[in-house]
Design an enzyme around this catalytic site. Structure first.
Site, short mmCIF file in Angstrom:
data_model
loop_
_atom_site.label_atom_id
_atom_site.label_comp_id
_atom_site.label_asym_id
_atom_site.label_seq_id
_atom_site.Cartn_x
_atom_site.Cartn_y
_atom_site.Cartn_z
CD GLU A 112 -3.15 -1.10 2.03
OE1 GLU A 112 -3.22 -0.20 2.87
OE2 GLU A 112 -4.03 -1.98 1.89
CD GLU A 124 -3.55 -6.02 2.97
OE1 GLU A 124 -4.43 -5.34 3.53
OE2 GLU A 124 -2.33 -5.78 3.06
#
Ligand code: AHR
Length: 516
Positions: A193, A320
């Protein structure tokens, strides 16, 4: 009748009057047809240093009274072995971009803090050797995320050398720490991220980091090919997908990637406050409607990737995904602990079906997270352990690992709650590595049983048998006092002249093998 390869999201939009009226869903399967292989890696797990996901959930230490092998709890290992977990992503998550691997090797570990997740002490007793021992114990491959946010290219390169090399100073150090032979690292994640907790980088800035890390991250173990995975999009945002795939299509020999990561949770709003239990039908319908949006995400990013990579060399890696709910009352909110209900089982089945339908591009996925965190497979409380409804879905879907997708077609009908409308049914079919034809069927509707009328061609079958996961209520959960409230039950049916009638319970997931 619609080819299901085209996608489930269309089903809700294009409902016909007859489909709305019909209570019966006809499912046409031509077993002679074959689609892409459903990569077993879409059934991957994610284990971050977060709450009790690692400490207690996996690691109890060698001196624990909880039965363990070299500090890793035996009950959790046995449960995960039954899932045939293909890969585990570690050490994070946000944790990865603040992880310094040297703190977690050798006889003297350096304790630190875990600033992302409650600010608790991170003892670093579970480090590289312990993780690689753990994946070895469960029979999985290692997916390790490098620290791009607060680390250096050199630190990452040396970590890989430490793990995979022979006859170097770092491999000597590894041997001195108890592992003379090189480890296998199958997947190497370059950051996490980076658009958010990994450093809030613009796509262009991350791209420059990516080129350096991809160039200098060397795997020295010739017995294990290593695939590199770049940070990709945050949900529906396309900036990272465009920038990285465009650069990849114009790249020189000096760098490469094999996968682009996509993160997308089912949340019903940020910060997550949808309750894990006691949510009623509205909470169910809103949540399932959102999770079905994964199909659009995969299509959107897949279309951009197709533009730059028509041969689909780079996989979309959904590393994820899952339900992110309000934390269990009384627990530290930084530990992301939540109960897991039949609704989560439906979430799991629908997402796995979406990944399977897009198997040509989605070749890896990691549910968040494996034990005690978010949509977990397993919950523990000291020496106790329970299997969640999501665990049971992953177990029932094992035959789909590396199976060949078989196209099927059906009118999904409609399930409505107030203004919220979605398809009533979902299904995939695949030819397993065992040679059997496997069907996975989900009745999304929590109010009505679903009558399935299977029309099978291309295969002579007389019997279908397998398991169904149903529950007394949409928010039924397993607890330490009642661990089997939601657990699979056997189900079978007979076929005559290629037809089979089957009734699926409301809000249920069923997996069946068709046999001669
Ligand atoms: O899974 C929990 C967190 O969600 C991860 O650490 C992070 O990557 C994501 O935002």
């Amino acid at each position: 009748m619609r080819q299901l390869f085209i996608g489930l999201a269309l089903a809700g939009a294009a409902l016909t009057a007859s489909a709305l009226a019909a209570d019966r869903v006809t499912l046409a399967v031509d077993a002679a047809k074959a689609g892409p292989v459903i990569d077993r890696h879409i059934f991957g797990q994610f284990a971050e240093h977060l709450g009790s996901g690692i400490y207690e959930g996996v690691w109890v230490g060698r001196d624990s009274s909880i039965p363990n092998t070299r500090g890793i709890r035996n009950d959790v290992v046995a449960a995960l072995k039954a899932l045939k977990v293909p890969n585990v992503r570690w050490p994070g998550g946000c944790f990865a971009d603040e992880y310094h691997w040297r703190n977690g090797i050798g006889p003297k570990r350096r304790a630190g803090r875990n600033p992302n997740w409650g600010g608790v002490v991170e003892p670093n007793t579970f480090g590289t050797h312990e993780f690689l021992d753990f994946v070895d114990q469960i029979g999985a491959e290692a997916y390790i995320s490098a620290n791009v946010g607060s680390g250096t290219v050199q630190e990452a390169a040396e970590w890989l050398e430490y793990m995979t090399a022979e006859q170097t100073a770092l491999s000597d150090e590894r041997a001195a720490n108890g592992h003379p032979g090189p480890y296998k690292v199958a997947f190497w994640g370059i950051g996490n991220e980076s658009w958010g907790c990994g450093g809030a980088m613009s796509a262009e800035h991350y791209l420059e980091q990516l080129k350096l890390y991809a160039r200098f991250s060397r795997n020295y173990n010739g017995k294990q090919a290593m695939r590199q995975i770049a940070v990709g999009p945050d949900g529906a945002k396309t900036e990272y997908t465009e920038t990285i795939m465009k650069a990849w299509s114009q790249k020189t020999w000096s760098w490469n990637i094999d996968g682009l990561s996509l993160h997308s949770y089912t949340l019903n709003g940020w910060p997550p406050k949808a309750p894990a239990t006691g949510f009623g039908e509205e909470g169910y319908a809103r949540f399932i409607k959102e999770t079905l949006g994964m199909e659009d995400l995969v299509r959107t990013h897949g279309a951009i990737m197709d533009k730059y990579d028509p041969e689909k060399k780079v996989a979309l890696v959904v590393d994820e995904w899952g339900s992110w709910l309000a934390p269990t009352p009384g627990t530290d909110p930084g530990f992301l602990m939540q109960q897991n209900s039949q609704r989560d089982a439906i979430v799991a089945a629908l997402n796995l079906n979406i990944f399977a339908r897009h198997a040509d591009r989605v070749r890896m996925a990691n549910i968040a997270q494996m034990v005690n965190v978010l949509q977990a497979m397993i919950l523990t409380d000291k020496e106790k352990m329970l299997l969640t409804p999501t665990y049971h879905v992953f177990r029932m879907y094992v035959p789909f690992q590396d199976a060949t997708l078989v196209p099927l077609a059906f009118e999904a009908g409609s399930y409505r709650h107030g203004a919220i409308a979605m398809p009533r049914a979902d299904a995939i079919a695949a030819r397993g590595r065992d040679g059997k034809l496997w069907l996975a069927l989900t009745n999304i509707d929590p109010t009505r049983p679903l009558e399935i009328d299977l029309a099978l061609t291309g295969l002579r079958a007389s019997r279908a048998s397998g398991q169904t996961l149903r529950a007394p209520k949409i928010d039924s959960v397993n607890t330490f006092a009642a661990p089997d409230t939601v657990s699979p039950k056997p189900l079978s049916a007979t076929l005559k002249n290629g037809r089979m009638a089957l009734t699926l319970a409301p809000q249920s997931v069923t997996v069946l093998a068709l046999e001669p």
